[in-house]
Design a protein around this motif. Sequence first.
Motif, PDB file in Angstrom:
ATOM      1  N   LEU A 123       3.935  44.710   8.595  1.00  0.00           N
ATOM      2  CA  LEU A 123       3.660  45.819   9.907  1.00  0.00           C
ATOM      3  C   LEU A 123       2.219  45.920   9.843  1.00  0.00           C
ATOM      4  CD1 LEU A 123       7.266  47.696   9.682  1.00  0.00           C
ATOM      5  CD2 LEU A 123       6.355  45.764  11.389  1.00  0.00           C
ATOM      6  N   GLN A 124       1.833  46.502   8.872  1.00  0.00           N
ATOM      7  CA  GLN A 124       0.354  46.946   8.627  1.00  0.00           C
ATOM      8  C   GLN A 124      -0.567  45.968   9.161  1.00  0.00           C
ATOM      9  OE1 GLN A 124      -0.146  48.767   4.871  1.00  0.00           O
ATOM     10  NE2 GLN A 124       0.392  50.703   5.427  1.00  0.00           N
ATOM     11  N   ILE A 125      -0.355  44.872   8.756  1.00  0.00           N
ATOM     12  CA  ILE A 125      -1.611  43.534   8.643  1.00  0.00           C
ATOM     13  C   ILE A 125      -1.137  42.927  10.146  1.00  0.00           C
ATOM     14  CG2 ILE A 125      -2.029  41.308   7.968  1.00  0.00           C
ATOM     15  CD1 ILE A 125      -1.596  42.341   5.162  1.00  0.00           C
ATOM     16  N   PHE A 126       0.072  42.765  10.514  1.00  0.00           N
ATOM     17  CA  PHE A 126       0.215  42.212  11.799  1.00  0.00           C
ATOM     18  C   PHE A 126       0.555  43.135  12.998  1.00  0.00           C
ATOM     19  CE2 PHE A 126       1.294  38.721   8.719  1.00  0.00           C
ATOM     20  CZ  PHE A 126       0.538  37.883   9.407  1.00  0.00           C
ATOM     21  N   ASN A 127      -0.278  44.332  13.175  1.00  0.00           N
ATOM     22  CA  ASN A 127      -0.200  45.283  14.001  1.00  0.00           C
ATOM     23  C   ASN A 127      -0.667  44.844  15.255  1.00  0.00           C
ATOM     24  OD1 ASN A 127      -0.464  47.407  15.577  1.00  0.00           O
ATOM     25  ND2 ASN A 127      -1.425  48.846  14.075  1.00  0.00           N
ATOM     26  N   PRO A 128      -0.022  44.697  16.231  1.00  0.00           N
ATOM     27  CA  PRO A 128      -0.460  44.324  17.489  1.00  0.00           C
ATOM     28  C   PRO A 128      -1.545  45.188  18.308  1.00  0.00           C
ATOM     29  CG  PRO A 128       2.109  44.518  17.653  1.00  0.00           C
ATOM     30  CD  PRO A 128       1.582  45.113  16.460  1.00  0.00           C
ATOM     31  N   ALA A 170      -6.739  35.210  16.410  1.00  0.00           N
ATOM     32  CA  ALA A 170      -5.271  35.238  16.861  1.00  0.00           C
ATOM     33  C   ALA A 170      -4.885  36.656  16.638  1.00  0.00           C
ATOM     34  CB  ALA A 170      -4.188  34.710  15.758  1.00  0.00           C
ATOM     35  N   ILE A 171      -3.989  37.108  17.687  1.00  0.00           N
ATOM     36  CA  ILE A 171      -3.470  38.635  17.745  1.00  0.00           C
ATOM     37  C   ILE A 171      -1.914  38.591  17.754  1.00  0.00           C
ATOM     38  CG2 ILE A 171      -3.699  38.800  20.231  1.00  0.00           C
ATOM     39  CD1 ILE A 171      -4.516  41.655  19.875  1.00  0.00           C
ATOM     40  N   SER A 172      -1.440  39.579  17.123  1.00  0.00           N
ATOM     41  CA  SER A 172       0.061  39.664  17.084  1.00  0.00           C
ATOM     42  C   SER A 172       0.455  39.914  18.621  1.00  0.00           C
ATOM     43  CB  SER A 172       0.516  40.735  16.305  1.00  0.00           C
ATOM     44  OG  SER A 172       0.276  40.365  14.838  1.00  0.00           O
ATOM     45  N   GLU A 173       1.500  39.072  19.054  1.00  0.00           N
ATOM     46  CA  GLU A 173       2.088  39.315  20.320  1.00  0.00           C
ATOM     47  C   GLU A 173       3.095  40.510  20.173  1.00  0.00           C
ATOM     48  OE1 GLU A 173       2.548  36.334  23.515  1.00  0.00           O
ATOM     49  OE2 GLU A 173       3.300  35.181  21.810  1.00  0.00           O
ATOM     50  N   LEU A 174       3.604  40.849  19.105  1.00  0.00           N
ATOM     51  CA  LEU A 174       4.621  41.922  18.873  1.00  0.00           C
ATOM     52  C   LEU A 174       4.664  42.075  17.507  1.00  0.00           C
ATOM     53  CD1 LEU A 174       8.350  40.585  19.180  1.00  0.00           C
ATOM     54  CD2 LEU A 174       6.427  39.268  18.767  1.00  0.00           C
ATOM     55  N   ALA A 175       5.033  43.363  16.956  1.00  0.00           N
ATOM     56  CA  ALA A 175       5.295  43.406  15.590  1.00  0.00           C
ATOM     57  C   ALA A 175       6.260  42.532  14.980  1.00  0.00           C
ATOM     58  CB  ALA A 175       5.639  45.066  15.443  1.00  0.00           C
ATOM     59  N   PRO A 176       6.152  42.265  13.667  1.00  0.00           N
ATOM     60  CA  PRO A 176       6.960  41.478  12.980  1.00  0.00           C
ATOM     61  C   PRO A 176       8.392  41.810  13.013  1.00  0.00           C
ATOM     62  CG  PRO A 176       5.113  41.974  11.464  1.00  0.00           C
ATOM     63  CD  PRO A 176       5.005  42.675  12.854  1.00  0.00           C
ATOM     64  N   VAL A 177       9.204  40.793  13.292  1.00  0.00           N
ATOM     65  CA  VAL A 177      10.724  40.951  13.515  1.00  0.00           C
ATOM     66  C   VAL A 177      11.411  40.637  12.171  1.00  0.00           C
ATOM     67  CG1 VAL A 177      12.788  40.341  14.826  1.00  0.00           C
ATOM     68  CG2 VAL A 177      10.382  40.228  15.958  1.00  0.00           C
ATOM     69  N   PHE A 178      12.404  41.665  11.788  1.00  0.00           N
ATOM     70  CA  PHE A 178      13.032  41.401  10.446  1.00  0.00           C
ATOM     71  C   PHE A 178      14.758  41.497  10.805  1.00  0.00           C
ATOM     72  CE2 PHE A 178       9.212  43.974   9.397  1.00  0.00           C
ATOM     73  CZ  PHE A 178       8.705  42.980   8.659  1.00  0.00           C
ATOM     74  N   PRO A 179      15.377  40.030  10.954  1.00  0.00           N
ATOM     75  CA  PRO A 179      16.433  39.808  11.355  1.00  0.00           C
ATOM     76  C   PRO A 179      17.329  40.477  10.055  1.00  0.00           C
ATOM     77  CG  PRO A 179      15.516  37.944  11.593  1.00  0.00           C
ATOM     78  CD  PRO A 179      14.556  38.889  10.855  1.00  0.00           C
ATOM     79  N   HIS A 180      18.716  40.972  10.430  1.00  0.00           N
ATOM     80  CA  HIS A 180      19.502  41.413   9.178  1.00  0.00           C
ATOM     81  C   HIS A 180      19.578  40.212   8.184  1.00  0.00           C
ATOM     82  CE1 HIS A 180      22.659  43.683   7.399  1.00  0.00           C
ATOM     83  NE2 HIS A 180      23.376  42.674   7.513  1.00  0.00           N
ATOM     84  N   ALA A 181      19.379  40.945   6.956  1.00  0.00           N
ATOM     85  CA  ALA A 181      19.523  39.951   5.782  1.00  0.00           C
ATOM     86  C   ALA A 181      20.929  39.553   5.401  1.00  0.00           C
ATOM     87  CB  ALA A 181      18.520  40.816   4.717  1.00  0.00           C
ATOM     88  N   GLY A 182      21.840  40.156   5.902  1.00  0.00           N
ATOM     89  CA  GLY A 182      23.313  39.561   5.212  1.00  0.00           C
ATOM     90  C   GLY A 182      23.262  39.987   3.810  1.00  0.00           C
ATOM     91  N   THR A 183      23.936  39.277   2.950  1.00  0.00           N
ATOM     92  CA  THR A 183      24.076  39.414   1.653  1.00  0.00           C
ATOM     93  C   THR A 183      23.016  39.495   0.565  1.00  0.00           C
ATOM     94  OG1 THR A 183      24.436  37.015   1.129  1.00  0.00           O
ATOM     95  CG2 THR A 183      26.598  38.456   1.795  1.00  0.00           C
ATOM     96  N   PHE A 184      21.801  39.028   1.241  1.00  0.00           N
ATOM     97  CA  PHE A 184      20.608  39.104   0.425  1.00  0.00           C
ATOM     98  C   PHE A 184      19.829  40.351   0.893  1.00  0.00           C
ATOM     99  CE2 PHE A 184      21.555  34.613   1.117  1.00  0.00           C
ATOM    100  CZ  PHE A 184      21.839  34.077  -0.124  1.00  0.00           C
ATOM    101  N   ASN A 185      20.476  41.398   1.174  1.00  0.00           N
ATOM    102  CA  ASN A 185      19.757  42.676   1.422  1.00  0.00           C
ATOM    103  C   ASN A 185      18.691  43.276   0.588  1.00  0.00           C
ATOM    104  OD1 ASN A 185      19.825  43.942   3.993  1.00  0.00           O
ATOM    105  ND2 ASN A 185      21.319  45.538   3.485  1.00  0.00           N
ATOM    106  N   ILE A 199       6.992  36.199  12.707  1.00  0.00           N
ATOM    107  CA  ILE A 199       5.774  36.679  13.096  1.00  0.00           C
ATOM    108  C   ILE A 199       5.531  35.916  14.443  1.00  0.00           C
ATOM    109  CG2 ILE A 199       3.312  37.052  12.782  1.00  0.00           C
ATOM    110  CD1 ILE A 199       4.184  36.939   9.779  1.00  0.00           C
ATOM    111  N   GLN A 200       4.836  36.430  15.705  1.00  0.00           N
ATOM    112  CA  GLN A 200       4.451  35.872  16.748  1.00  0.00           C
ATOM    113  C   GLN A 200       2.954  36.020  16.880  1.00  0.00           C
ATOM    114  OE1 GLN A 200       6.841  33.972  18.441  1.00  0.00           O
ATOM    115  NE2 GLN A 200       5.194  33.001  19.812  1.00  0.00           N
ATOM    116  N   LEU A 201       2.104  34.961  17.048  1.00  0.00           N
ATOM    117  CA  LEU A 201       0.579  35.138  17.264  1.00  0.00           C
ATOM    118  C   LEU A 201       0.477  34.537  18.288  1.00  0.00           C
ATOM    119  CD1 LEU A 201      -0.685  34.252  13.613  1.00  0.00           C
ATOM    120  CD2 LEU A 201      -0.264  36.643  14.644  1.00  0.00           C
TER     121      LEU A 201
END
Length: 293
Positions: free
Chosen positions: A82-87, A107-122, A130-132
Amino acid sequence: MEKVIFINSKGQSIQLGNDGPYVLTKIEGTGAVNANIQSQKSPYQDGVTYLGNTLEARSIPIEIMILGENGSDIAIKRNKLLQIFNPKLDQGRLIYEFGNIKREIKAISELAPVFPHAGTFNDTMQEGLIQLYCPDPFFKDVVETKEETAVWRGAFEFPLELVEEGIEMGYREPSLIVNIFNQGDVPCGMKIQFKALATAVNPLLFNVNTREYFKINKTMTAGEIITVTTHFQNKRVELNKNGVISNAFQYIRDYNITFLQLDVGDNLLRYDADEGIDNLEVTIHYTPQYLGV
């Protein structure tokens, strides 16, 4: 082997590759880039008249997997992303390695990094997206290329053996014309540096192929350096005198000059001066541009 290094505008960097803790699982947008076709149509015309085209900005989505020891470790690694890919930061550098090819793009981040639900590997694994956004669609070489015309070569080396007729401390290697090969996919700008060893009047760089030229109307004195930058949206003329850099656009008085570009392939460039041509050193720096990797 694919590897990505991103360096943000604050100098913070992160590597995404085959090894943890940030594993690169997928990257897109490093090849295709959309073209905007320019055309016009006259009344009763079949089809349209092609005028030209421009390339659109490039988007690069990156999917990763974060590996951690526990939930707290995963949280720390997410926060680093989140710190490195700060939009809110300015453009950074994305360095992409694929096989033996290594190129970079702004490149620049279009949005902050997204973290989907990790399920059983929490606690040990976390997916991330990451969207650049790349306003300039061209990839470039990581290292700038430098070409020299006439320069002084050192000839003084050890072990030293003195002879009666003396020794050569250095020699001038003249070359009025240099061929610069642009191996990129499109024309590119360059940085031209004129350095005066003694008095040189009105230095000039001439493109033998296109007959275009760039001329500086100034009598340069020993030690002065004039640097001309011809990149699109970054055209500059600067004078370095005793370490003090100042704007030198006032020395551009010829309205027929061109901020020279390097065409794809061979470019024959010749330097000249109204007086004191032997007192000039000329170096040319450029970075080829590519449509993808």
